[in-house]
Design an enzyme around this catalytic site. Sequence first.
Site, PDB file in Angstrom:
ATOM      1  N   ARG A   1       0.824  -1.216   0.000  1.00 29.04           N
ATOM      2  CA  ARG A   1       0.000   0.000   0.000  1.00 29.04           C
ATOM      3  C   ARG A   1       0.858   1.265   0.000  1.00 29.04           C
ATOM      4  O   ARG A   1       0.415   2.309  -0.473  1.00 29.04           O
ATOM      5  CB  ARG A   1      -0.952   0.000   1.197  1.00 29.04           C
TER       6      ARG A   1
ATOM      7  N   LYS B   1     -18.208 -14.845   6.138  1.00 31.80           N
ATOM      8  CA  LYS B   1     -19.615 -14.553   6.396  1.00 31.80           C
ATOM      9  C   LYS B   1     -20.413 -14.141   5.164  1.00 31.80           C
ATOM     10  O   LYS B   1     -20.048 -13.206   4.472  1.00 31.80           O
ATOM     11  CB  LYS B   1     -19.710 -13.433   7.434  1.00 31.80           C
TER      12      LYS B   1
ATOM     13  N   GLY C   1      -7.552  -8.050   1.285  1.00 29.62           N
ATOM     14  CA  GLY C   1      -6.255  -8.313   1.902  1.00 29.62           C
ATOM     15  C   GLY C   1      -5.895  -9.788   1.962  1.00 29.62           C
ATOM     16  O   GLY C   1      -4.761 -10.170   1.669  1.00 29.62           O
TER      17      GLY C   1
ATOM     18  N   GLY D   1     -12.772  -4.076   1.615  1.00 32.03           N
ATOM     19  CA  GLY D   1     -14.127  -3.555   1.770  1.00 32.03           C
ATOM     20  C   GLY D   1     -14.474  -2.533   0.694  1.00 32.03           C
ATOM     21  O   GLY D   1     -15.592  -2.515   0.168  1.00 32.03           O
TER      22      GLY D   1
HETATM   23  C1  3PG Z   1      -8.713  -1.499   5.074  1.00 31.70           C
HETATM   24  O1  3PG Z   1      -7.624  -1.961   5.399  1.00 31.70           O
HETATM   25  O2  3PG Z   1      -9.705  -2.224   4.830  1.00 31.70           O
HETATM   26  C2  3PG Z   1      -8.845  -0.021   4.914  1.00 31.70           C
HETATM   27  O3  3PG Z   1      -7.665   0.624   5.241  1.00 31.70           O
HETATM   28  C3  3PG Z   1     -10.011   0.495   5.739  1.00 31.70           C
HETATM   29  O4  3PG Z   1      -9.812   0.198   7.086  1.00 31.70           O
HETATM   30  P1  3PG Z   1     -11.079   0.058   8.040  1.00 31.70           P
HETATM   31  O5  3PG Z   1     -11.807  -1.183   7.592  1.00 31.70           O
HETATM   32  O6  3PG Z   1     -10.546  -0.042   9.437  1.00 31.70           O
HETATM   33  O7  3PG Z   1     -11.934   1.283   7.829  1.00 31.70           O
HETATM   34 MG    MG Z   2     -11.347  -3.444   6.147  1.00 28.90          MG
END
Ligand code: 3PG
Ligand code: MG
Length: 368
Positions: free
Chosen positions: A37, A175, A321, A344
């Site tokens: 990243r 999930k 991830g 997400g």
């Molecule tokens: C992630 O790693 O999914 C993003 O950086 C967002 O982080 P968060 O889900 O804690 O908002």
């Molecule tokens: Mg996240």
Amino acid sequence: MSVPQLEDLPDPRGRHVLLRADFNVPLTAGRIDDDRRIRATLPTIEWLWQHGVATITACSHLGRPKGKPDARYSMEPVRARLAELAPGVELLENLRFDPGEERNDPAFVDRLVAGRDLSVNDAFGASHRAHASIVGPPARLPSAAGRLLAREVEVLGGLLQSPRRPFVAVLGGAKVSEKLGVIRALLARVDTLVVGGGMCFTFLAAQGHEVGDSLLEIDQVDTCRELLAGPKPILLPSDIVAARADGDDVRTVGRDLPKGWRGLDIGPGTAAEFADAVIEAGTVFWNGPMGVFEDERFAAGTRAVAEAVAACGGFTVVGGGDSASALARFGLDDRVDHVSTGGGASLEYLEKGDLPGLAALRGASNAR
Ligand code: 3PG
Ligand code: MG
């Protein structure tokens, strides 16, 4: 829906730039496990220096500290790596150390933009959060998407608009409930949806199978049944690698799991079926591991899918991830067309076709 690009900024020469990045990198005991990243933001930083900006102040969140300083989430490891990769870029402390970030407090936005002339959002992975640093600066300063954000939107937007067919989406992870929105959105666009990982058991239960002690979201069974009855094929496992809850006994079983057994990976027959569907695809989107791949005994299914994505001649996109780190672990990350830096965020973009951070950029004063 296009967002302003770096070229749409007013003359950047001599300007002070606020750069929102997603430097939320995985850490183990204060050491960065994967700096992807950080490296992914370098093209944007290079563009800014080349166009004569005076200063770049980067900012990011790291982890989920609860609105107050927490040494475990200090930006120090990121600052050290950034100094190696991009000397001269200043980095603010973890944005989430301030409660104003997640609350989108205007006073916190004031502090972020004070003394700055332009803002750039390259934090694709955080652009589904309507937090101060994401949606605030574009309302105050001429703003643009960085190169990484722009590329993510181009690739994921392409999946929604004009995917080469057949379009196959592979979803895994724990999930169903967290992915219902994206499952429905994908079913409207894909030719086949392939489901593995922990969430396959709720679908299998909806077909009347015994899932033993596997992950099961009982309140989602009816929804899964309804999705299975829809017009698009949903490919589910035909065999499962399972372990006894009380011991180390591991074996491959069919679609029905005996009591006391927990499904932890797709079986070899399923892995071959999933790989066939993926290899023949014109477009692939993959999110979520097929099993508990961190444990070598349950890694074969995820490895088979990763290898099939790598071998596919179509356009291949991996988001999330866990899937990205699985690819890296199998040495296949440079064999796919696009590895999204967002988990997400990529799912929410595919579901809704927009994100709060993108909408904010479109509202900037310099947007066309
Ligand atoms: C992630 O790693 O999914 C993003 O950086 C967002 O982080 P968060 O889900 O804690 O908002
Ligand atoms: Mg996240």
